[in-house]
Design a protein around this motif. Structure first.
Motif, mmCIF file in Angstrom:
data_model
loop_
_atom_site.group_PDB
_atom_site.id
_atom_site.type_symbol
_atom_site.label_atom_id
_atom_site.label_comp_id
_atom_site.label_asym_id
_atom_site.label_seq_id
_atom_site.Cartn_x
_atom_site.Cartn_y
_atom_site.Cartn_z
ATOM 1 N N GLU A 253 4.412 -7.917 11.144
ATOM 2 C CA GLU A 253 3.182 -7.708 10.379
ATOM 3 C C GLU A 253 3.035 -8.822 9.356
ATOM 4 O O GLU A 253 3.998 -9.166 8.655
ATOM 5 C CB GLU A 253 3.234 -6.351 9.672
ATOM 6 N N PRO A 254 1.849 -9.437 9.267
ATOM 7 C CA PRO A 254 1.643 -10.463 8.245
ATOM 8 C C PRO A 254 1.684 -9.869 6.846
ATOM 9 O O PRO A 254 1.510 -8.666 6.648
ATOM 10 C CB PRO A 254 0.243 -11.001 8.571
ATOM 11 N N SER A 255 1.911 -10.739 5.864
ATOM 12 C CA SER A 255 1.873 -10.335 4.454
ATOM 13 C C SER A 255 0.646 -10.980 3.831
ATOM 14 O O SER A 255 -0.231 -11.477 4.523
ATOM 15 C CB SER A 255 3.146 -10.807 3.755
ATOM 16 N N GLY A 256 0.608 -11.004 2.515
ATOM 17 C CA GLY A 256 -0.490 -11.671 1.827
ATOM 18 C C GLY A 256 -0.352 -13.180 1.811
ATOM 19 O O GLY A 256 -1.257 -13.885 1.374
ATOM 20 N N GLU A 257 0.790 -13.683 2.294
ATOM 21 C CA GLU A 257 1.041 -15.121 2.320
ATOM 22 C C GLU A 257 1.350 -15.550 3.755
ATOM 23 O O GLU A 257 2.089 -14.861 4.459
ATOM 24 C CB GLU A 257 2.235 -15.458 1.413
ATOM 25 N N ASN A 258 0.794 -16.704 4.158
ATOM 26 C CA ASN A 258 0.946 -17.150 5.543
ATOM 27 C C ASN A 258 2.392 -17.352 5.963
ATOM 28 O O ASN A 258 2.729 -17.253 7.141
ATOM 29 C CB ASN A 258 0.180 -18.463 5.765
ATOM 30 N N HIS A 259 3.264 -17.658 5.002
ATOM 31 C CA HIS A 259 4.648 -17.994 5.356
ATOM 32 C C HIS A 259 5.602 -16.799 5.290
ATOM 33 O O HIS A 259 6.806 -16.967 5.505
ATOM 34 C CB HIS A 259 5.170 -19.119 4.445
ATOM 35 N N VAL A 260 5.087 -15.606 5.022
ATOM 36 C CA VAL A 260 5.952 -14.421 4.958
ATOM 37 C C VAL A 260 5.509 -13.409 6.007
ATOM 38 O O VAL A 260 4.327 -13.078 6.116
ATOM 39 C CB VAL A 260 5.928 -13.778 3.548
ATOM 40 N N PHE B 234 -4.434 -7.205 -1.600
ATOM 41 C CA PHE B 234 -4.927 -6.964 -2.965
ATOM 42 C C PHE B 234 -4.050 -5.968 -3.726
ATOM 43 O O PHE B 234 -3.802 -6.129 -4.901
ATOM 44 C CB PHE B 234 -6.399 -6.512 -2.965
ATOM 45 N N ARG B 235 -3.575 -4.947 -3.042
ATOM 46 C CA ARG B 235 -2.698 -3.980 -3.716
ATOM 47 C C ARG B 235 -1.222 -4.259 -3.429
ATOM 48 O O ARG B 235 -0.348 -3.621 -4.007
ATOM 49 C CB ARG B 235 -3.061 -2.556 -3.283
ATOM 50 N N ASN B 236 -0.957 -5.195 -2.510
ATOM 51 C CA ASN B 236 0.402 -5.595 -2.148
ATOM 52 C C ASN B 236 1.261 -4.396 -1.749
ATOM 53 O O ASN B 236 2.371 -4.195 -2.250
ATOM 54 C CB ASN B 236 1.065 -6.377 -3.286
ATOM 55 N N LEU B 237 0.708 -3.615 -0.827
ATOM 56 C CA LEU B 237 1.406 -2.441 -0.306
ATOM 57 C C LEU B 237 1.737 -2.655 1.171
ATOM 58 O O LEU B 237 1.027 -3.364 1.887
ATOM 59 C CB LEU B 237 0.543 -1.189 -0.447
ATOM 60 N N LEU B 238 2.806 -2.020 1.608
ATOM 61 C CA LEU B 238 3.162 -2.035 3.029
ATOM 62 C C LEU B 238 3.253 -0.599 3.516
ATOM 63 O O LEU B 238 3.959 0.226 2.916
ATOM 64 C CB LEU B 238 4.493 -2.759 3.240
ATOM 65 N N LEU B 239 2.525 -0.304 4.602
ATOM 66 C CA LEU B 239 2.554 1.021 5.207
ATOM 67 C C LEU B 239 3.557 1.009 6.354
ATOM 68 O O LEU B 239 3.487 0.161 7.235
ATOM 69 C CB LEU B 239 1.168 1.405 5.726
ATOM 70 N N ILE B 240 4.481 1.954 6.322
ATOM 71 C CA ILE B 240 5.530 2.043 7.329
ATOM 72 C C ILE B 240 5.326 3.324 8.124
ATOM 73 O O ILE B 240 5.327 4.418 7.559
ATOM 74 C CB ILE B 240 6.935 2.057 6.680
ATOM 75 N N GLY B 241 5.159 3.188 9.428
ATOM 76 C CA GLY B 241 5.018 4.345 10.295
ATOM 77 C C GLY B 241 6.387 4.814 10.768
ATOM 78 O O GLY B 241 6.968 4.232 11.673
ATOM 79 N N GLN B 242 6.914 5.863 10.139
ATOM 80 C CA GLN B 242 8.209 6.405 10.557
ATOM 81 C C GLN B 242 7.987 7.384 11.695
ATOM 82 O O GLN B 242 7.300 8.388 11.514
ATOM 83 C CB GLN B 242 8.851 7.196 9.420
ATOM 84 N N ASN B 243 8.562 7.126 12.843
ATOM 85 C CA ASN B 243 8.397 8.050 13.957
ATOM 86 C C ASN B 243 8.898 9.444 13.577
ATOM 87 O O ASN B 243 10.008 9.592 13.077
ATOM 88 C CB ASN B 243 9.143 7.527 15.190
ATOM 89 N N ASN B 244 8.045 10.427 13.815
ATOM 90 C CA ASN B 244 8.324 11.852 13.555
ATOM 91 C C ASN B 244 8.433 12.203 12.064
ATOM 92 O O ASN B 244 8.732 13.338 11.725
ATOM 93 C CB ASN B 244 9.611 12.307 14.271
ATOM 94 N N MET C 120 15.177 -0.376 9.539
ATOM 95 C CA MET C 120 15.149 -1.380 8.469
ATOM 96 C C MET C 120 13.836 -2.167 8.532
ATOM 97 O O MET C 120 13.404 -2.576 9.610
ATOM 98 C CB MET C 120 16.334 -2.341 8.584
ATOM 99 N N VAL C 121 13.228 -2.370 7.370
ATOM 100 C CA VAL C 121 12.027 -3.200 7.253
ATOM 101 C C VAL C 121 12.425 -4.444 6.468
ATOM 102 O O VAL C 121 12.915 -4.339 5.341
ATOM 103 C CB VAL C 121 10.887 -2.450 6.544
ATOM 104 N N ALA C 122 12.234 -5.613 7.077
ATOM 105 C CA ALA C 122 12.666 -6.869 6.467
ATOM 106 C C ALA C 122 11.482 -7.793 6.253
ATOM 107 O O ALA C 122 10.476 -7.716 6.971
ATOM 108 C CB ALA C 122 13.704 -7.553 7.356
ATOM 109 N N ALA C 123 11.617 -8.672 5.256
ATOM 110 C CA ALA C 123 10.640 -9.737 5.024
ATOM 111 C C ALA C 123 11.324 -11.070 5.300
ATOM 112 O O ALA C 123 12.482 -11.277 4.897
ATOM 113 C CB ALA C 123 10.122 -9.699 3.594
#
Length: 307
Positions: free
Chosen positions: A24-31, A70-80, A40-43
């Motif tokens: 998933e992209p972030s707010g910056e092209n290089h991240v 704009f809000r610098n949030l990440l949504l994580i879909g945890q199965n179940n 685990m969710v990694a950047a």
């Protein structure tokens, strides 16, 4: 004039302990963010790609992430387990959203409509208010999985690919069903609108890449047998002139976005690519690099040169 494409593998990123399912992209092209079977969710910073940063760890596998700008949030879909809303600045859980206890296959965010759409394994598409993340409604057209989502910002339509072999087009604001596309012969794993919003490209378990004319009531323009096995994902280049597909057949392919001519195959033999299914792509404006992830627990970063 024919386009020639040179591909060079720049980096192999390791650290995940199980299959990597999503990027998933972030707010910056290089991240770019990654997640998979290890919870685990990694950047990853493409300027310093060897050092991944752990953003969050959840208790179940993750097929889907969505970045909220704009809000610098990440949504994580945890199965179940529902949706986790992560404040990236503080690396803290802002909210946990309870949803039906099934797999979450895709998440899309619309700033314009202030909505978050969540595709689930029971066929439901959950619609949440993007400001509060409160569940507003669930639209369910089939009991087979909703696998993939795409938003058309030009027409305010939501395309949903399902495991009943169909693609359904909804009004993204009202979730009124507008079209039902039934030409695929197996589960639809990926749907993508062109940057101009005039085409919808779809793929899935039948290995067919299908092209639909949005302004012609989603009339099918044509199809090609694009891979040997399931097409897992489609990603457009930053300039919209090309798109890439990846597959369970371990390959990545680059296509001309207007002629649909195959321009390049990236695979293990020719490019030391992934050894198992390639699950997701992210084509970034950061030096036109293409990022791929796989069941082989690695992320590859590719330099794409067009001439």
């Amino acid at each position: 004039m024919a386009t020639t494409i040179e591909v060079q593998k720049l980096h192999t990123l390791t650290g995940h302990r199980d299959c990597i399912y999503t990027l998933e992209p972030s707010g910056e092209n290089h991240v770019v963010f990654s997640a998979g079977g290890d919870g685990m969710v990694a950047a990853w910073n493409l300027n310093d790609p060897e050092n991944g940063e752990l953003i969050a760890r959840v208790t179940s596998s993750v097929y889907a992430l969505s970045y909220v700008p704009f809000r610098n949030l990440l949504l994580i879909g945890q199965n179940n387990e529902g949706l986790q809303v992560i404040d990236l600045q503080n690396k803290a859980i802002l909210k946990s959203v309870s949803l039906p206890k099934v797999a979450i296959f895709d998440i899309k965010y619309s700033a314009l409509l202030n909505k978050v759409y969540v595709a689930q394994g029971n066929g439901g598409v959950c619609i949440l208010a993007a400001d509060t993340f409160e569940l507003q409604t669930i639209t369910r057209s089939t009991d087979q999985s909703a696998r993939s989502l795409a938003l058309n910002s030009h027409t305010q339509e939501l395309a949903v690919g399902y495991s009943d072999n169909s693609i359904r087009i909804f009004d993204a604001a009202t979730m009124q069903l507008k079209h039902e596309l039934k030409n695929h012969t197996n589960s639809v794993f990926t749907v993508a609108y062109s940057p101009e919003g005039d085409l919808l490209i779809t793929g899935g378990r039948d290995a067919h890449l299908r092209v639909w004319e949005v302004q012609q009531g989603y009339k099918e323009r044509g199809y090609t047998i694009a891979h040997m096995y399931t097409i897992n994902h489609i990603a457009y280049s930053p300039d919209g002139r090309h798109f890439a597909t990846c597959s369970m057949d371990k390959s990545i392919k680059i296509w001309d976005a207007r002629t649909f001519k195959l321009l390049k195959v990236i695979d293990k033999v020719r490019n030391a690519s992934h050894g198992t299914s390639v699950n997701k792509l992210f084509w970034t404006a950061h030096h036109n690099q293409l990022v791929s992830c796989s069941d082989d627990r690695t992320i590859s970063v590719w330099d794409i040169k067009l001439s």
